[in-house]
Design a protein around this motif. Structure first.
Motif, short mmCIF file in Angstrom:
data_model
loop_
_atom_site.label_atom_id
_atom_site.label_comp_id
_atom_site.label_asym_id
_atom_site.label_seq_id
_atom_site.Cartn_x
_atom_site.Cartn_y
_atom_site.Cartn_z
N ALA A 93 106.42 102.60 1.93
CA ALA A 93 105.99 101.20 1.75
C ALA A 93 107.01 100.24 2.35
CB ALA A 93 105.80 100.90 0.27
N GLY A 94 108.30 100.60 2.26
CA GLY A 94 109.33 99.78 2.89
C GLY A 94 109.19 99.76 4.40
N LEU A 95 108.86 100.93 4.99
CA LEU A 95 108.64 101.01 6.43
C LEU A 95 107.45 100.15 6.84
CD1 LEU A 95 109.44 102.29 9.15
CD2 LEU A 95 107.94 104.22 8.58
N VAL A 96 106.40 100.17 6.04
CA VAL A 96 105.23 99.34 6.31
C VAL A 96 105.61 97.86 6.26
CG1 VAL A 96 102.97 98.62 5.43
CG2 VAL A 96 103.55 101.05 5.55
N ASP A 97 106.42 97.47 5.28
CA ASP A 97 106.87 96.08 5.20
C ASP A 97 107.68 95.69 6.43
OD1 ASP A 97 105.69 95.60 2.74
OD2 ASP A 97 107.47 96.12 1.58
N LEU A 98 108.53 96.60 6.90
CA LEU A 98 109.33 96.31 8.09
C LEU A 98 108.42 96.21 9.32
CD1 LEU A 98 112.24 95.89 9.05
CD2 LEU A 98 112.31 98.33 9.62
#
Length: 479
Positions: A93-98
């Motif tokens: 989910a953090g990668l998606v946010d980035l």
């Protein structure tokens, strides 16, 4: 080319709403999810996969010079208090946010590519064409799924002029969230064919799933569609329903906006004449096959829609080379001469298999050479699988293939259909077929190896290259 860092640790922290730990460097040069290939200065994302949990390799990544590691909150206690970390609730989910932040800051033109066949080759052709006109970011390999697309987007440099992303699917609903991240100005659907039928009731349902790409097209953007495909009308209607006002078509159809006028097919390349968005162009493609010529029309149309110069785009196509496992040729050194290996081992479905057999049928052979097809199972075809495998007998006969080697339970349906004169050998898997193939090849032969990734046909390619070491086959066709 871009000289600024890809990210700063402060920007990453803000985009992912992360908690920083340790002495973080200011500059982040790249994004990695593999500690084995990570380069110093890159941020390592500890993604949890089907087999491995990336958190098990955080210390190795930091030891290899990772600028920092992105880890989940429930794993953070495993690491030293001074470890260079960005701590998030969920790493993917953090990668998606980035990725979402990367798209917000990107000011260039974005092209998204999907389709049953030809996604990667079309993406790579766009890389070749657009890179000649400005900095271009393109997703690596076939990074086209729920982690590959956000990873590719997070790696996009802010200053690039063009970005191209491949989007894949094998179930309904997979493309929608990915295209919502990418938000392309141009969306290409190369074609719709009977693939992944295990997960779809019919080809129309596959078309509907591919049409999800239109839901993310930017206002004022365009769709590029294959006018020759039976699903064209359905796709066009879906694009209009999604609010895409401009639909640009390609194909041999007289009404196509990018129309194939003529193609001369050579063993290792193709020469094309076309009319693209009102301009007559002639160019050479550095790969053989009518299917490649057709997709080149989509590439040129999309490039012009993205603001590239068509006069520069068409000549750049001659520089295109096939990606690994998608038609790469090698000259194999045998006693008394050479044989040509055509490596199509990356994947397969009925449409791509028929296209590859056509290319093999056009391949040059020596005085006593044969055209040999080495075929593994095509997977995810559902109840239609036996008929689709047996149906390959048609293109095998039409293209003058001299001998066929088959492996896998599904290819048995083809094997049982073939006339005895064309039967080279059969085995239950690629490993057992390999010695039959290596023993059968002679000087002057052209050998094409193809199958779905799960059929592991790369095993046979590797064995041939090891036993008969040669070199890359040269394109000696006339320009």
């Amino acid at each position: 080319m871009t000289t600024a860092p890809l990210w700063t640790s402060a920007a990453m922290t803000q985009a992912m709403r992360a908690a920083p730990r340790g002495a973080l460097p200011e500059a982040i040069t790249g994004i990695s999810i593999d500690s084995r290939t990570l380069a110093p200065g890159e941020a390592y994302f500890a993604i949890k996969g089907e087999v491995h949990d990336g958190h098990d390799f955080v210390e190795a990544a930091l030891g290899r010079g990772a600028a920092l590691a992105v880890v989940a909150k429930d794993h953070a206690k495993k690491f030293a208090p001074d470890a260079r970390l960005l701590i998030v609730d969920d790493v993917l989910a953090g990668l998606v946010d980035l990725a979402r932040a990367a798209r917000v800051r990107f000011g260039g033109k974005v092209i998204a590519v999907t389709g049953s066949v030809g996604k990667t080759s079309t993406k790579e052709a766009l890389r070749t064409v657009l890179s000649a006109q400005g900095e271009t970011h393109v997703s690596a390999a076939s990074f086209n799924n729920h982690w590959g697309v956000p990873l590719s987007l997070a790696r996009c440099p802010q200053a690039a002029q063009f970005a191209v992303f491949e989007i894949g699917m094998n179930h309904p609903g997979e493309i929608t969230p990915l295209v919502a991240l990418v938000r392309p100005h141009v969306a290409i659907i190369t074609t719709v064919e009977p693939v992944h039928l295990e997960f779809f009731p019919n080809v129309e349902a596959i078309a509907d799933a591919k049409a999800e790409i239109f839901t993310g097209v930017e206002p004022g953007g365009a769709a590029v569609l294959n006018r020759d495909n039976p699903q064209f009308a359905r796709l066009k209607a879906a694009a209009k329903k999604a609010g895409v006002k401009r639909v640009v078509t390609f194909g041999a159809d007289a009404k196509a906006d990018a129309r194939l006028l003529d193609v001369a097919l050579h063993p290792a390349c193709s020469a094309v004449r076309a009319r693209v968005l009102g301009h007559d162009v002639a160019y050479k493609i550095g790969m053989p096959g009518r299917h490649m010529a057709m997709n080149s029309l989509a590439v040129l149309a999309a490039a012009e829609l993205a603001g590239a110069d068509l006069a520069l785009s068409a000549p750049a196509r001659s520089q295109l080379a096939p990606a690994a496992g998608r038609g790469v040729r090698r000259a194999l050194a045998l006693g008394g001469g050479t044989a040509t290996l055509i490596d199509e081992s990356y994947n397969a479905n009925p449409a791509s298999m028929a296209a590859a057999l056509t290319v093999l049928g056009q391949a040059e052979v020596g005085p006593r050479g044969r055209r040999i097809a080495v075929l593994g199972d095509m997977l995810e075809l559902g109840a239609a699988s036996p008929d689709l495998h047996a149906g390959l007998a048609g293109p095998i006969a039409a293209n003058g293939i001299d001998a066929v080697f088959c492996c896998g339970p599904l290819m048995r349906h083809l094997w049982d259909t073939l006339p005895s004169a064309k039967k080279g050998g059969y085995a239950v898997n690629a490993a057992e077929l390999e010695p039959q193939v290596t023993a059968a090849i002679g000087a002057g032969d052209a050998v094409m190896v193809k199958g779905s990734a799960g059929s592991r046909m790369k095993t046979i390619v590797t064995a041939l290259e090891k036993r008969f070491p040669g070199k890359a086959a040269l394109d000696d066709a006339v320009v």
